[in-house]
Design a protein around this motif. Structure first.
Motif, PDB file in Angstrom:
ATOM      1  N   ASP A  27      49.941  11.726  91.812  1.00 44.00           N
ATOM      2  CA  ASP A  27      49.214  12.844  92.439  1.00 44.00           C
ATOM      3  C   ASP A  27      48.615  13.764  91.383  1.00 44.00           C
ATOM      4  OD1 ASP A  27      49.822  11.957  94.961  1.00 44.00           O
ATOM      5  OD2 ASP A  27      51.591  13.246  95.184  1.00 44.00           O
ATOM      6  N   LEU A  28      49.400  14.052  90.349  1.00 46.72           N
ATOM      7  CA  LEU A  28      48.918  14.948  89.304  1.00 46.72           C
ATOM      8  C   LEU A  28      47.727  14.346  88.569  1.00 46.72           C
ATOM      9  CD1 LEU A  28      52.279  16.239  87.785  1.00 46.72           C
ATOM     10  CD2 LEU A  28      50.719  17.465  89.277  1.00 46.72           C
ATOM     11  N   VAL A  29      47.817  13.055  88.260  1.00 49.87           N
ATOM     12  CA  VAL A  29      46.726  12.395  87.540  1.00 49.87           C
ATOM     13  C   VAL A  29      45.453  12.385  88.390  1.00 49.87           C
ATOM     14  CG1 VAL A  29      45.949  10.202  86.573  1.00 49.87           C
ATOM     15  CG2 VAL A  29      48.271  10.999  86.126  1.00 49.87           C
ATOM     16  N   SER A  30      45.590  12.046  89.682  1.00 51.40           N
ATOM     17  CA  SER A  30      44.408  12.000  90.556  1.00 51.40           C
ATOM     18  C   SER A  30      43.804  13.391  90.750  1.00 51.40           C
ATOM     19  CB  SER A  30      44.782  11.392  91.913  1.00 51.40           C
ATOM     20  OG  SER A  30      45.762  12.172  92.561  1.00 51.40           O
ATOM     21  N   ASN A  31      44.654  14.415  90.893  1.00 47.34           N
ATOM     22  CA  ASN A  31      44.154  15.783  91.024  1.00 47.34           C
ATOM     23  C   ASN A  31      43.420  16.223  89.762  1.00 47.34           C
ATOM     24  OD1 ASN A  31      44.781  17.615  93.451  1.00 47.34           O
ATOM     25  ND2 ASN A  31      46.618  16.365  93.287  1.00 47.34           N
ATOM     26  N   LEU A  32      43.956  15.855  88.614  1.00 50.09           N
ATOM     27  CA  LEU A  32      43.324  16.233  87.353  1.00 50.09           C
ATOM     28  C   LEU A  32      41.943  15.613  87.229  1.00 50.09           C
ATOM     29  CD1 LEU A  32      43.736  17.729  84.687  1.00 50.09           C
ATOM     30  CD2 LEU A  32      44.727  15.654  83.741  1.00 50.09           C
ATOM     31  N   LYS A  33      41.819  14.340  87.624  1.00 50.18           N
ATOM     32  CA  LYS A  33      40.522  13.662  87.529  1.00 50.18           C
ATOM     33  C   LYS A  33      39.512  14.242  88.506  1.00 50.18           C
ATOM     34  CE  LYS A  33      42.246   9.174  85.939  1.00 50.18           C
ATOM     35  NZ  LYS A  33      42.422   7.729  86.283  1.00 50.18           N
ATOM     36  N   ALA A  34      39.968  14.564  89.709  1.00 48.68           N
ATOM     37  CA  ALA A  34      39.039  14.979  90.761  1.00 48.68           C
ATOM     38  C   ALA A  34      38.642  16.449  90.674  1.00 48.68           C
ATOM     39  CB  ALA A  34      39.651  14.684  92.136  1.00 48.68           C
ATOM     40  N   HIS A  35      39.556  17.305  90.223  1.00 54.00           N
ATOM     41  CA  HIS A  35      39.326  18.739  90.362  1.00 54.00           C
ATOM     42  C   HIS A  35      39.369  19.514  89.043  1.00 54.00           C
ATOM     43  CE1 HIS A  35      39.613  18.240  94.695  1.00 54.00           C
ATOM     44  NE2 HIS A  35      40.776  17.635  94.552  1.00 54.00           N
ATOM     45  N   TYR A  36      39.299  18.825  87.898  1.00 58.92           N
ATOM     46  CA  TYR A  36      39.398  19.556  86.628  1.00 58.92           C
ATOM     47  C   TYR A  36      38.295  20.603  86.437  1.00 58.92           C
ATOM     48  CZ  TYR A  36      35.685  16.734  84.481  1.00 58.92           C
ATOM     49  OH  TYR A  36      34.483  16.155  84.184  1.00 58.92           O
ATOM     50  N   PRO A  37      37.048  20.422  86.982  1.00 57.08           N
ATOM     51  CA  PRO A  37      36.071  21.514  86.826  1.00 57.08           C
ATOM     52  C   PRO A  37      36.544  22.813  87.456  1.00 57.08           C
ATOM     53  CG  PRO A  37      34.958  19.482  87.466  1.00 57.08           C
ATOM     54  CD  PRO A  37      36.424  19.234  87.615  1.00 57.08           C
TER      55      PRO A  37
END
Length: 408
Positions: A80-90
């Motif tokens: 979950d953390l990895v996917s959130n980082l990729k999708a919402h880092y901006p």
């Protein structure tokens, strides 16, 4: 005799916290400001200073920080953390830029120096996950379209803590550039290793910790967390980061069972932590920093609203949902106090603790109000502007109006 006084003092603190918590629950607001006020009342310069139990409360406060971060880690899986980082880092970058910068600038304007600027940047940056989650539940917004956006911003802040806390720990410890770089490298390496192990071997780790007996599960998870936190602190990383990583490594039924068993302990020791922070703040030191704290609260409330609005707009949420997302992110709380506590313990700047206390008190009270009223107020303001704009258009000559082609 000393042990009797210790029991009386500590029992009085716990009883007082329980009564304050019940009072806050009755009126449906966060008990954090009441816990901070209780610490101010029991500390030096307060109404009833403590003596015998202060060291015991300090140990309880450390455990409170560890449990806060452990429970936070249990909320997420590594994937979950990895996917959130990729999708919402901006959104995370915008959040950092808009909300950390005012704290850093304020510290420099007050003449506190670069280390205090880094600390105050963190205080103004990180929202309170606990307060926001409670407010969303109270307002019935858990299923709203903007809620995943809010949670993604909070997750990114939690991830950033794993990098930020070691930096602050190294800075307040006064280590040199080389030692600080080594500390950060160790922290990033350990965090990356734990995330890799959690993704690849999460089931194996959870199976090792798992137990059908709640008592054994509680002892193993709690013992492992405190052990890892101690090792992390020995490496000058951060006990809180170590606890956070343990929470991430556990998943499935183990995480759910540990969450259920540890929630009461978390609530108890987290409350003790807020009291401990208040104990180290002289109430007489708050009035001189009240105006800067209020100004900083107003500025960073506006920047948090802007952050939520931008993140929700990027996710394609409607205008009303954008305002709701922004208003929900305003509250600061536990992690702002954790960050300020590192500087207070190290004696970085005497006024930093009082300012952080006043700042959190203001925003932990203001946060639920902005979550509830930002969207209605913004909608009302927009509706008031629309008639004016329509009136201006109506006053223009007919020839000046753009002609719409037939069929469009």
């Amino acid at each position: 005799m000393h042990s009797a006084v210790l029991l009386i003092e500590f029992g009085s603190i716990i009883l007082c916290l329980g009564l304050l918590g019940r009072f806050a629950a009755r009126f449906r607001f966060s008990p954090i400001p009441l816990y901070l006020l209780a610490g101010l009342a029991f500390g030096e310069g307060g109404l009833l200073p403590l003596g015998a139990s202060e060291e015991f409360v300090a140990t309880g406060a450390e455990i409170g920080v560890i449990l806060l971060l452990l429970m936070l880690g249990l909320e997420y899986t590594a994937s979950d953390l990895v996917s959130n980082l990729k999708a919402h880092y901006p959104a995370g970058l915008v959040d950092c830029a808009l909300n950390a910068l005012p704290g850093a600038v304020a510290a420099l304007l007050l003449g506190w120096g670069p280390v205090a600027a880094v600390v105050l940047a963190g205080v103004t940056w990180i929202s309170s996950s606990g307060v926001i989650a409670k407010v969303l539940g109270d307002l019935g917004r858990v299923g709203n379209r903007e809620t995943p956006v809010i949670l993604s911003v909070l997750v990114l802040e939690d991830l950033a803590m794993a990098v930020y806390l070691p930096i602050v720990t190294a800075l307040v410890a006064g280590v040199g550039l080389a030692a600080g770089s080594m500390t950060l490298a160790i922290a990033l390496g350990v965090a990356g290793l734990v995330l890799f192990a959690a993704v690849r071997y999460g089931r194996v780790i959870s199976r090792f910790v798992s137990s059908d007996d709640p008592e054994k599960l509680l002892l193993v998870v709690l013992g492992l967390t405190i052990l890892v936190a101690g090792v992390a602190q020995q490496l000058q990383v951060s006990a809180a980061v170590g606890a956070f990583l343990v929470g991430i490594a556990l998943s499935g039924e183990v995480a759910e069972g540990a969450h259920t068993l540890l929630s009461p302990l978390r609530d108890l020791f987290a409350a003790v932590f807020f009291v401990f922070f208040g104990l180290h703040t002289d109430p007489a030191s708050i009035p001189p920093v009240l105006l800067p704290a209020l100004a900083l609260a107003v500025v960073t409330a506006a920047t948090k609203i802007a952050t939520g609005y931008w993140a929700a707009r990027r996710a394609g949420i409607s205008v009303k949902g954008r305002w709701r997302a922004g208003g929900a992110l305003v509250a600061r709380g536990e992690f702002s106090i954790v960050i300020a506590g590192l500087a207070v313990t190290a004696g970085i700047e005497p006024s930093l603790g009082p300012l952080a206390t006043a700042y959190v008190l203001i925003l932990v009270v203001l946060g639920p109000l902005t979550a509830r009223f930002t969207e209605p107020l913004a909608t009302r303001w927009t509706r008031r502007r629309e008639p004016r704009d329509t009136a201006v258009v109506a006053e223009r000559p007919v020839e000046a109006r753009p002609q719409t082609p037939v069929g469009d």
